[in-house]
Design a protein around this motif. Sequence first.
Motif, PDB file in Angstrom:
ATOM      1  N   GLN A 119      41.206  52.679  54.641  1.00  0.00           N
ATOM      2  CA  GLN A 119      40.553  52.447  53.954  1.00  0.00           C
ATOM      3  C   GLN A 119      40.234  51.602  52.585  1.00  0.00           C
ATOM      4  N   THR A 120      41.705  51.691  52.354  1.00  0.00           N
ATOM      5  CA  THR A 120      42.501  50.767  51.243  1.00  0.00           C
ATOM      6  C   THR A 120      42.168  48.823  51.553  1.00  0.00           C
ATOM      7  N   THR A 121      42.846  48.992  53.029  1.00  0.00           N
ATOM      8  CA  THR A 121      42.414  48.003  53.434  1.00  0.00           C
ATOM      9  C   THR A 121      41.007  47.177  53.422  1.00  0.00           C
ATOM     10  N   PHE A 122      40.221  47.615  54.121  1.00  0.00           N
ATOM     11  CA  PHE A 122      38.902  47.590  54.588  1.00  0.00           C
ATOM     12  C   PHE A 122      38.863  47.330  53.448  1.00  0.00           C
ATOM     13  N   MET A 123      38.632  47.466  51.489  1.00  0.00           N
ATOM     14  CA  MET A 123      37.658  48.066  50.510  1.00  0.00           C
ATOM     15  C   MET A 123      38.458  46.039  50.186  1.00  0.00           C
ATOM     16  N   LEU A 124      39.724  46.280  50.329  1.00  0.00           N
ATOM     17  CA  LEU A 124      40.501  44.911  49.440  1.00  0.00           C
ATOM     18  C   LEU A 124      39.438  43.698  50.546  1.00  0.00           C
ATOM     19  N   MET A 125      39.669  43.422  52.254  1.00  0.00           N
ATOM     20  CA  MET A 125      39.315  42.475  52.987  1.00  0.00           C
ATOM     21  C   MET A 125      37.747  42.232  52.329  1.00  0.00           C
ATOM     22  N   VAL A 167      30.962  37.773  58.689  1.00  0.00           N
ATOM     23  CA  VAL A 167      31.208  39.042  58.960  1.00  0.00           C
ATOM     24  C   VAL A 167      32.538  39.683  59.442  1.00  0.00           C
ATOM     25  N   PHE A 168      32.859  39.035  58.622  1.00  0.00           N
ATOM     26  CA  PHE A 168      34.518  39.986  58.656  1.00  0.00           C
ATOM     27  C   PHE A 168      34.212  40.797  57.340  1.00  0.00           C
ATOM     28  N   GLY A 169      33.038  40.238  56.689  1.00  0.00           N
ATOM     29  CA  GLY A 169      33.315  40.409  54.990  1.00  0.00           C
ATOM     30  C   GLY A 169      32.460  41.864  55.124  1.00  0.00           C
ATOM     31  N   ASN A 170      31.541  41.730  55.541  1.00  0.00           N
ATOM     32  CA  ASN A 170      30.079  42.790  56.346  1.00  0.00           C
ATOM     33  C   ASN A 170      31.102  43.788  57.260  1.00  0.00           C
ATOM     34  N   ALA A 171      31.658  43.537  58.244  1.00  0.00           N
ATOM     35  CA  ALA A 171      32.344  45.011  58.916  1.00  0.00           C
ATOM     36  C   ALA A 171      33.441  45.544  58.205  1.00  0.00           C
ATOM     37  N   SER A 172      34.295  44.956  57.163  1.00  0.00           N
ATOM     38  CA  SER A 172      34.987  45.941  56.473  1.00  0.00           C
ATOM     39  C   SER A 172      34.237  47.128  55.173  1.00  0.00           C
ATOM     40  N   LEU A 173      33.548  45.788  55.079  1.00  0.00           N
ATOM     41  CA  LEU A 173      32.319  46.767  53.591  1.00  0.00           C
ATOM     42  C   LEU A 173      31.498  48.247  54.642  1.00  0.00           C
ATOM     43  N   SER A 174      31.156  48.295  55.792  1.00  0.00           N
ATOM     44  CA  SER A 174      30.691  48.883  56.675  1.00  0.00           C
ATOM     45  C   SER A 174      31.767  50.068  57.201  1.00  0.00           C
ATOM     46  N   LEU A 175      32.896  49.944  57.687  1.00  0.00           N
ATOM     47  CA  LEU A 175      33.626  50.540  57.647  1.00  0.00           C
ATOM     48  C   LEU A 175      34.664  51.191  56.479  1.00  0.00           C
ATOM     49  N   PHE A 176      34.715  50.446  55.388  1.00  0.00           N
ATOM     50  CA  PHE A 176      35.282  50.847  53.916  1.00  0.00           C
ATOM     51  C   PHE A 176      34.269  52.141  53.574  1.00  0.00           C
ATOM     52  N   LEU A 180      41.027  34.955  59.642  1.00  0.00           N
ATOM     53  CA  LEU A 180      42.108  36.395  58.992  1.00  0.00           C
ATOM     54  C   LEU A 180      43.011  35.740  58.632  1.00  0.00           C
ATOM     55  N   ALA A 181      43.693  34.855  58.730  1.00  0.00           N
ATOM     56  CA  ALA A 181      44.832  34.563  58.143  1.00  0.00           C
ATOM     57  C   ALA A 181      44.309  34.153  56.839  1.00  0.00           C
ATOM     58  N   MET A 182      43.298  33.703  55.899  1.00  0.00           N
ATOM     59  CA  MET A 182      42.996  33.810  54.919  1.00  0.00           C
ATOM     60  C   MET A 182      42.777  35.307  54.095  1.00  0.00           C
ATOM     61  N   PHE A 183      41.943  35.638  54.927  1.00  0.00           N
ATOM     62  CA  PHE A 183      42.000  37.453  54.800  1.00  0.00           C
ATOM     63  C   PHE A 183      43.917  37.690  54.206  1.00  0.00           C
ATOM     64  N   ALA A 184      44.977  37.442  55.031  1.00  0.00           N
ATOM     65  CA  ALA A 184      46.235  38.126  55.018  1.00  0.00           C
ATOM     66  C   ALA A 184      46.221  37.529  53.955  1.00  0.00           C
ATOM     67  N   ALA A 185      46.089  36.111  53.329  1.00  0.00           N
ATOM     68  CA  ALA A 185      46.542  35.195  52.168  1.00  0.00           C
ATOM     69  C   ALA A 185      46.145  36.185  50.409  1.00  0.00           C
ATOM     70  N   CYS A 186      44.539  36.569  50.630  1.00  0.00           N
ATOM     71  CA  CYS A 186      44.440  37.013  49.611  1.00  0.00           C
ATOM     72  C   CYS A 186      45.001  38.855  49.481  1.00  0.00           C
ATOM     73  N   LEU A 187      44.890  39.169  50.362  1.00  0.00           N
ATOM     74  CA  LEU A 187      45.805  40.935  50.791  1.00  0.00           C
ATOM     75  C   LEU A 187      47.027  40.472  50.582  1.00  0.00           C
ATOM     76  N   THR A 188      48.255  39.619  50.372  1.00  0.00           N
ATOM     77  CA  THR A 188      49.047  39.965  50.518  1.00  0.00           C
ATOM     78  C   THR A 188      49.361  39.319  48.082  1.00  0.00           C
ATOM     79  N   SER A 189      48.193  38.585  48.327  1.00  0.00           N
ATOM     80  CA  SER A 189      48.537  37.883  47.197  1.00  0.00           C
ATOM     81  C   SER A 189      48.355  38.724  45.862  1.00  0.00           C
ATOM     82  N   ALA A 190      47.058  39.497  46.495  1.00  0.00           N
ATOM     83  CA  ALA A 190      47.070  40.808  45.831  1.00  0.00           C
ATOM     84  C   ALA A 190      47.616  41.935  45.173  1.00  0.00           C
TER      85      ALA A 190
END
Length: 422
Positions: A68-74, A299-308, A243-253
């Motif tokens: 849940q936290t992962t999708f929220m951060l994405m 697309v990745f943002g909307n899907a992540s929000l929906s799942l979260f 997804l690589a950019m999302f991974a960079a954001c989550l790692t940085s966060a």
Amino acid sequence: MEITLNAYHTLIVAAIVMLVGHWLVFRIKFLSSFNIPEPVAGGLLAALIITVLNATLDLKFKLNADLQTTFMLMFFASIGLSADFTRLKEGGKPLIMLLVLVSIFIVVQNVIGVGLAALLGLKPLIGLVVGSITLTGGHGTAGAWGPVLEAKYGITGATTLGIATATFGLVFGGLIGGPVARYLIRKQKRKPLPQAHERSDVETISGTPRHEQATESEEEKRLTFEIFDQPRLITAYVAIETLAMFAACLTSADLLSRWTHGTAIELPTFIWALASGVVIRNVLTHMFRFEMFDRAIDVFGNASLSLFLAMALVSLRLWELADLAGPVAIILAVQVVVMMLYATYVTYRFMGADFDAAVVAAGHCGFGLGATPTAIANMQAVTDRFGPSYKAYLIVPLVGAFFVDLVNATVLQLFTQIPFLQ
């Protein structure tokens, strides 16, 4: 008895909730008319069922928190990755003015929420939940701040209250936008467009040829913020790149959250994810001339929000809200009235007091209480009757969808640091 679901089961439950929500929104006109998100519709039904099971069988469910936290951060990373500051130039002075007005209103919203919460005998920080966390921020921000307020500040049921308040805001944001705009337009004595049966085959009463009207209509549709049914052509390479950019954001966060823990600049992890997205987006775009694929990010943002949201709603404990119902209803009623007055006497006047300003005021009601799709729906209802407003369709989505989240995160962080509110 408590049933604990692992990551696989949690993902399956979230997917089922979203599918049920899609069916409900498709079948129930009220839900579609007020732009209730599909995971919210399905999630609230699931939350009601779980509440009944708790009351009758003392049964509780616990979902996988890490997923849940992962999708929220994405989701928050997607906001940052979409925030290209060159768009401020595209909108020009009107966009800057609207952003300033919206920023002031976020502070007003929180002052009202905190002040009334204190007067009604609630913890002052509950006022933030019934303020810009949910009303300007929406379900995503509500789900993100809820656990922070519960764990760090002891606000029991903050997540549940936040989701309920955000849903209330969606409904009333859609209800008040049209009436506010119509009141302002009547003051201008602007006539509605003639209906189809009142038009001649060649020209309208205003003298605009019908083929030009069709062109304007198509352009107006093009300027709307999001068309969810529009095909999105995304290749496997683009998906991996995004997804690589999302991974960079989550790692940085994650790193920034750990490094700043216990310091003066400690922030919730999701704010670091948003900030990291902003930095990555603008550095790649302006320093390295990298062409971002915004559709993939969306697309990745909307899907992540929906799942979260689906996971957050299944985890709700509605029985925790019983004692808050009365005071919260009073605060929300005041927030709705203040939103209408602010849009009418502040947003409208400072945006030019013309037809475009009236449409912007309707949009502000939409995302000031609900979300950007609600703002677009409000503006669409007005422009369908009174004519197009390209200015409103340009600046409202930019402010409501991108920049307001940056401002809201900053304002909320400042409010939570005020000693007498804690």
